[in-house]
Write a protein that holds these residues in place. Sequence first.
Motif, PDB file in Angstrom:
ATOM      1  N   PHE A 117       0.932  -1.699  -0.074  1.00  0.00           N
ATOM      2  CA  PHE A 117       0.245   0.032  -0.192  1.00  0.00           C
ATOM      3  C   PHE A 117       0.714   1.200   0.137  1.00  0.00           C
ATOM      4  O   PHE A 117       0.221   2.423   0.103  1.00  0.00           O
ATOM      5  N   ASP A 131       3.879   2.977  -2.137  1.00  0.00           N
ATOM      6  CA  ASP A 131       4.553   2.963  -3.242  1.00  0.00           C
ATOM      7  C   ASP A 131       6.242   3.173  -3.061  1.00  0.00           C
ATOM      8  O   ASP A 131       7.130   2.937  -3.609  1.00  0.00           O
ATOM      9  N   THR A 165      -2.974   1.260   5.484  1.00  0.00           N
ATOM     10  CA  THR A 165      -3.908   1.296   4.241  1.00  0.00           C
ATOM     11  C   THR A 165      -5.199   2.504   4.120  1.00  0.00           C
ATOM     12  O   THR A 165      -4.800   3.471   3.516  1.00  0.00           O
ATOM     13  N   THR A 192      -2.451   6.103   3.071  1.00  0.00           N
ATOM     14  CA  THR A 192      -2.734   5.855   1.315  1.00  0.00           C
ATOM     15  C   THR A 192      -4.106   5.654   0.396  1.00  0.00           C
ATOM     16  O   THR A 192      -4.297   5.569  -0.408  1.00  0.00           O
ATOM     17  N   TRP A 193      -4.847   5.427   1.408  1.00  0.00           N
ATOM     18  CA  TRP A 193      -6.519   5.108   0.823  1.00  0.00           C
ATOM     19  C   TRP A 193      -6.851   6.178  -0.434  1.00  0.00           C
ATOM     20  O   TRP A 193      -7.013   5.540  -1.769  1.00  0.00           O
ATOM     21  N   ASP A 221      -4.372   5.690  -4.043  1.00  0.00           N
ATOM     22  CA  ASP A 221      -4.429   5.083  -4.665  1.00  0.00           C
ATOM     23  C   ASP A 221      -4.930   4.534  -6.204  1.00  0.00           C
ATOM     24  O   ASP A 221      -6.125   5.215  -5.944  1.00  0.00           O
ATOM     25  N   ARG A 253      -6.342  -2.813  -6.709  1.00  0.00           N
ATOM     26  CA  ARG A 253      -6.177  -2.948  -5.123  1.00  0.00           C
ATOM     27  C   ARG A 253      -6.751  -1.864  -4.283  1.00  0.00           C
ATOM     28  O   ARG A 253      -7.118  -2.427  -2.942  1.00  0.00           O
ATOM     29  N   ARG A 254      -7.537  -0.845  -5.064  1.00  0.00           N
ATOM     30  CA  ARG A 254      -8.482   0.102  -3.860  1.00  0.00           C
ATOM     31  C   ARG A 254      -9.971  -0.809  -3.593  1.00  0.00           C
ATOM     32  O   ARG A 254     -10.039  -0.802  -1.964  1.00  0.00           O
ATOM     33  N   ARG A 281      -8.195  -3.649  -1.180  1.00  0.00           N
ATOM     34  CA  ARG A 281      -6.563  -3.671  -0.369  1.00  0.00           C
ATOM     35  C   ARG A 281      -8.116  -3.648   1.584  1.00  0.00           C
ATOM     36  O   ARG A 281      -8.038  -4.445   2.546  1.00  0.00           O
ATOM     37  N   ASN A 305      -4.098   6.523 -13.964  1.00  0.00           N
ATOM     38  CA  ASN A 305      -3.596   4.764 -13.809  1.00  0.00           C
ATOM     39  C   ASN A 305      -3.158   4.211 -15.365  1.00  0.00           C
ATOM     40  O   ASN A 305      -2.119   4.061 -15.392  1.00  0.00           O
ATOM     41  N   ARG A 321       0.840   5.035 -10.498  1.00  0.00           N
ATOM     42  CA  ARG A 321      -0.283   3.998  -9.595  1.00  0.00           C
ATOM     43  C   ARG A 321      -0.127   4.961  -7.728  1.00  0.00           C
ATOM     44  O   ARG A 321      -1.076   4.098  -6.937  1.00  0.00           O
ATOM     45  N   ASN A 322       0.100   6.181  -8.364  1.00  0.00           N
ATOM     46  CA  ASN A 322      -0.346   6.887  -6.934  1.00  0.00           C
ATOM     47  C   ASN A 322      -0.186   8.403  -6.652  1.00  0.00           C
ATOM     48  O   ASN A 322       0.288   8.817  -7.891  1.00  0.00           O
TER      49      ASN A 322
END
Length: 369
Positions: free
Chosen positions: A83, A85, A140, A143-144, A147, A152-153, A156, A284, A290-291
């Motif tokens: 979670f 990067d 988690t 950084t949600w 993201d 992944r969202r 997670r 993305n 990714r972030n």
Amino acid sequence: MGLTAIDLGLRGAASGVFLLIILAALLRRATSQQALLGMAMSAGGVFYAIATAPFFPKSSWWWVLPIMSAQPALFWLWARSAFDDDFVLRRWHGALWLGIVAFGFALTLGWAYSPALAGAGGRGLALLNLALALAAAVQTVKTWRADLVARRRRLRLAMLAINVGLIVVFAGAGFAAIPVAVPGAPGSLPTALVLFVVAMMAGVGTLATPPAVPVDDVTAAIASGEAGGADRAPSARVVVDPLLLRRLDHLMSVERTYRQEGLAIGALAARLGVPEHRLRQAINEGLGYRNFNAYLNHYRIADARLALSDVTQREVPVLTIAMDAGFQSIGPFNRAFKAETGVTPTEFRREALSRPVMADIGEPQREIG
């Protein structure tokens, strides 16, 4: 016996999925820290499924329990790598895991000689496990929002809830009468069911994850409005609106929206007049980030590099340059700058300003970043 058979069947299925995850990682020759930690977590899942199964010999618990007591540390490290990067695995992380295992062995071996002391140590170990579970939860949640990876969202939070639930149950058992307790033994069907669900979700998240779309000439051409980009690489799976990418590029390159303090993806989506999920997909899948913070930092670091290379701004403090570029404090700026350039801002400025002025005459301007 019927419930016991179901229990054992669920544990066997979960172990099979965990082994498939390990096999898939080995076949892909995955060597990233997230892949290695994922394999360690999967191996721990197999170990946990077997060691907590009904009829597992209690005489083996003296060496099984210390290893299982360090599983929360592995989960915490996996959550950090999955979670965050920017996370980098350090030697002290491995030392932490080994320290917990060694402490667990000391407790189990010392239980026969000093039950009171071992019980106190077990409660301390349980508190450490709860702290690691809480740290994973905080990581988690923290950084949600930034993201950008849709899969992944979605996975997670569910994975976190189930895994942290297991850790809390396991750590809570440490407050019982034994130094390191296992929520297994006969009648452990709920544990087996949770393990099966965790294994299935991990399998879906690992085995069904498509390869990430890299930043390439196609997406760069779309973002800058150049024609013919799609013809150069027809296999690139870019499905975002080219107009949205051009508008986004204009906001960043021309209007310098990245300089806005505390800019969130929701505010940027509102400014573009598009749903937030569409903007996440564009950044993305269209640009390869990714972030969201990494996307903003790309422009902010380029802005700071220009300012640090400017002779007329040699007396401007680095903090001022960082805040002008959109950073809110010097710490994140220094870390992001060194990760991007390999040197600190001060070192970059010293090197840039020490170059002879005549060396750059006649050279074409190049984009920094």
